[in-house]
Design a protein around this motif. Sequence first.
Motif, PDB file in Angstrom:
ATOM      1  N   LEU A 158       4.583 -10.938 -10.004  1.00 24.98           N
ATOM      2  CA  LEU A 158       3.619 -10.629 -11.063  1.00 24.98           C
ATOM      3  C   LEU A 158       2.739 -11.843 -11.360  1.00 24.98           C
ATOM      4  N   GLN A 159       3.326 -13.021 -11.310  1.00 21.68           N
ATOM      5  CA  GLN A 159       2.531 -14.234 -11.505  1.00 21.68           C
ATOM      6  C   GLN A 159       1.447 -14.347 -10.436  1.00 21.68           C
ATOM      7  N   ASN A 160       1.801 -14.018  -9.202  1.00 20.30           N
ATOM      8  CA  ASN A 160       0.846 -14.120  -8.096  1.00 20.30           C
ATOM      9  C   ASN A 160      -0.203 -13.009  -8.148  1.00 20.30           C
ATOM     10  N   THR A 161       0.219 -11.813  -8.584  1.00 20.30           N
ATOM     11  CA  THR A 161      -0.680 -10.660  -8.620  1.00 20.30           C
ATOM     12  C   THR A 161      -1.622 -10.730  -9.815  1.00 20.30           C
ATOM     13  N   GLY A 162      -1.121 -11.237 -10.924  1.00 22.29           N
ATOM     14  CA  GLY A 162      -1.870 -11.172 -12.173  1.00 22.29           C
ATOM     15  C   GLY A 162      -1.642  -9.827 -12.841  1.00 22.29           C
ATOM     16  N   ASP A 163      -2.269  -9.593 -13.973  1.00 22.17           N
ATOM     17  CA  ASP A 163      -2.096  -8.333 -14.700  1.00 22.17           C
ATOM     18  C   ASP A 163      -2.288  -7.158 -13.753  1.00 22.17           C
ATOM     19  N   SER A 164      -1.334  -6.219 -13.780  1.00 23.29           N
ATOM     20  CA  SER A 164      -1.406  -5.085 -12.856  1.00 23.29           C
ATOM     21  C   SER A 164      -0.609  -3.928 -13.404  1.00 23.29           C
ATOM     22  N   THR A 165      -0.763  -2.777 -12.771  1.00 23.65           N
ATOM     23  CA  THR A 165       0.082  -1.643 -13.131  1.00 23.65           C
ATOM     24  C   THR A 165       1.457  -1.837 -12.499  1.00 23.65           C
ATOM     25  N   ILE A 166       2.437  -1.124 -13.035  1.00 21.73           N
ATOM     26  CA  ILE A 166       3.776  -1.191 -12.447  1.00 21.73           C
ATOM     27  C   ILE A 166       3.736  -0.702 -10.997  1.00 21.73           C
ATOM     28  N   GLU A 167       2.947   0.327 -10.741  1.00 21.91           N
ATOM     29  CA  GLU A 167       2.831   0.854  -9.377  1.00 21.91           C
ATOM     30  C   GLU A 167       2.278  -0.195  -8.420  1.00 21.91           C
ATOM     31  N   MET A 168       1.243  -0.911  -8.845  1.00 15.77           N
ATOM     32  CA  MET A 168       0.650  -1.948  -7.996  1.00 15.77           C
ATOM     33  C   MET A 168       1.651  -3.083  -7.765  1.00 15.77           C
ATOM     34  N   LEU A 169       2.358  -3.454  -8.818  1.00 14.43           N
ATOM     35  CA  LEU A 169       3.336  -4.528  -8.676  1.00 14.43           C
ATOM     36  C   LEU A 169       4.436  -4.128  -7.700  1.00 14.43           C
ATOM     37  N   GLN A 170       4.886  -2.873  -7.789  1.00 13.31           N
ATOM     38  CA  GLN A 170       5.929  -2.414  -6.871  1.00 13.31           C
ATOM     39  C   GLN A 170       5.460  -2.498  -5.424  1.00 13.31           C
ATOM     40  N   SER A 171       4.198  -2.148  -5.193  1.00 13.61           N
ATOM     41  CA  SER A 171       3.679  -2.183  -3.813  1.00 13.61           C
ATOM     42  C   SER A 171       3.660  -3.601  -3.258  1.00 13.61           C
ATOM     43  N   ASN A 172       3.630  -4.598  -4.142  1.00 13.20           N
ATOM     44  CA  ASN A 172       3.639  -5.991  -3.696  1.00 13.20           C
ATOM     45  C   ASN A 172       5.054  -6.561  -3.557  1.00 13.20           C
ATOM     46  N   CYS A 173       6.030  -5.852  -4.126  1.00 18.18           N
ATOM     47  CA  CYS A 173       7.430  -6.311  -4.046  1.00 18.18           C
ATOM     48  C   CYS A 173       8.101  -5.640  -2.855  1.00 18.18           C
ATOM     49  N   THR A 174       7.656  -5.961  -1.679  1.00 18.27           N
ATOM     50  CA  THR A 174       8.099  -5.263  -0.472  1.00 18.27           C
ATOM     51  C   THR A 174       9.554  -5.553  -0.099  1.00 18.27           C
ATOM     52  N   ASP A 175      10.143  -6.587  -0.677  1.00 21.57           N
ATOM     53  CA  ASP A 175      11.531  -6.927  -0.344  1.00 21.57           C
ATOM     54  C   ASP A 175      12.545  -6.089  -1.105  1.00 21.57           C
ATOM     55  N   LEU A 176      12.081  -5.293  -2.085  1.00 18.55           N
ATOM     56  CA  LEU A 176      12.999  -4.518  -2.923  1.00 18.55           C
ATOM     57  C   LEU A 176      12.777  -3.023  -2.739  1.00 18.55           C
ATOM     58  N   ASP A 177      13.879  -2.268  -2.759  1.00 23.20           N
ATOM     59  CA  ASP A 177      13.733  -0.810  -2.762  1.00 23.20           C
ATOM     60  C   ASP A 177      13.298  -0.373  -4.160  1.00 23.20           C
ATOM     61  N   GLU A 178      12.869   0.875  -4.284  1.00 30.29           N
ATOM     62  CA  GLU A 178      12.298   1.364  -5.540  1.00 30.29           C
ATOM     63  C   GLU A 178      13.285   1.257  -6.701  1.00 30.29           C
ATOM     64  N   SER A 179      14.541   1.654  -6.487  1.00 28.90           N
ATOM     65  CA  SER A 179      15.531   1.626  -7.554  1.00 28.90           C
ATOM     66  C   SER A 179      15.754   0.210  -8.070  1.00 28.90           C
ATOM     67  N   THR A 180      15.902  -0.735  -7.149  1.00 29.02           N
ATOM     68  CA  THR A 180      16.122  -2.128  -7.549  1.00 29.02           C
ATOM     69  C   THR A 180      14.913  -2.679  -8.285  1.00 29.02           C
ATOM     70  N   PHE A 181      13.725  -2.353  -7.801  1.00 24.68           N
ATOM     71  CA  PHE A 181      12.505  -2.839  -8.459  1.00 24.68           C
ATOM     72  C   PHE A 181      12.454  -2.366  -9.906  1.00 24.68           C
ATOM     73  N   TYR A 182      12.706  -1.064 -10.134  1.00 24.88           N
ATOM     74  CA  TYR A 182      12.591  -0.537 -11.496  1.00 24.88           C
ATOM     75  C   TYR A 182      13.669  -1.101 -12.419  1.00 24.88           C
ATOM     76  N   LYS A 183      14.865  -1.330 -11.902  1.00 25.48           N
ATOM     77  CA  LYS A 183      15.883  -1.988 -12.714  1.00 25.48           C
ATOM     78  C   LYS A 183      15.401  -3.368 -13.152  1.00 25.48           C
ATOM     79  N   CYS A 184      14.772  -4.075 -12.221  1.00 27.65           N
ATOM     80  CA  CYS A 184      14.304  -5.433 -12.508  1.00 27.65           C
ATOM     81  C   CYS A 184      13.138  -5.436 -13.491  1.00 27.65           C
ATOM     82  N   ILE A 185      12.125  -4.615 -13.242  1.00 24.90           N
ATOM     83  CA  ILE A 185      10.952  -4.649 -14.109  1.00 24.90           C
ATOM     84  C   ILE A 185      11.297  -4.168 -15.508  1.00 24.90           C
TER      85      ILE A 185
END
Length: 217
Positions: A158-185
């Motif tokens: 998120l620091q690298n992307t800057g303000d973004s939607t959750i969907e956009m941020l997820q697309s940049n977090c390619t190392d995480l599956d969807e479930s793990t990403f949402y738990k984290c965010i």
Amino acid sequence: MKKRTARRIKPIKGRHYRWKVPLLKNNNMIHCESRLERNFVRLLDFDREVLQVESQPVGLLYCYKGKERKYYPDFKVITSDGHIRIVEVKPKSMTQKPENIMKFIIGRMYCDLQGWDYHIVTEEQIFRGYIQENLDKLRAMGNEWTEYNDLVYVLHSLQNTGDSTIEMLQSNCTDLDESTFYKCIYKLIYHQKVYADLFATELSEGTMVSIQIGEEN
């Protein structure tokens, strides 16, 4: 050591319910007598400045219509700056009842003697916007176990992307599956490492997120 309440709230069956609400910040269980109180405690848990919450901390004697009665305010709240307030949670429709007005006066007088504040909170403060719906989601998923490194990864993304939607941020977090990403965010939002406007809209893929002020490092 856990402090004992002034009055034990007993679980009962029927149309009056008793609740036990976990404070995720310290794993304490807070006893409540109504849904309104339960949802207020969830707001306290989300408040970064709140350190400690006690239910029904004191019993205050007063006279009403010639009878001696006892008033148990709902909560004692202690914040990080050492400030203490006693809070009474009531539906707005009940705040003008003569007996409740007497309780409010007694509560305020007691707090004045202690150097504390006395607040009356109604559903108008507790159910503002979409905060309670969003806390439902955050407390459910944001309390699940996550790897520390995954949290750091999402935060740095998120620091690298800057303000973004959750969907956009997820697309940049390619190392995480969807479930793990949402738990984290959701955990990062709940613990306010990441900012999202929880009052304006319900959390969704389109919710805008940004680094919480003071969390850049």
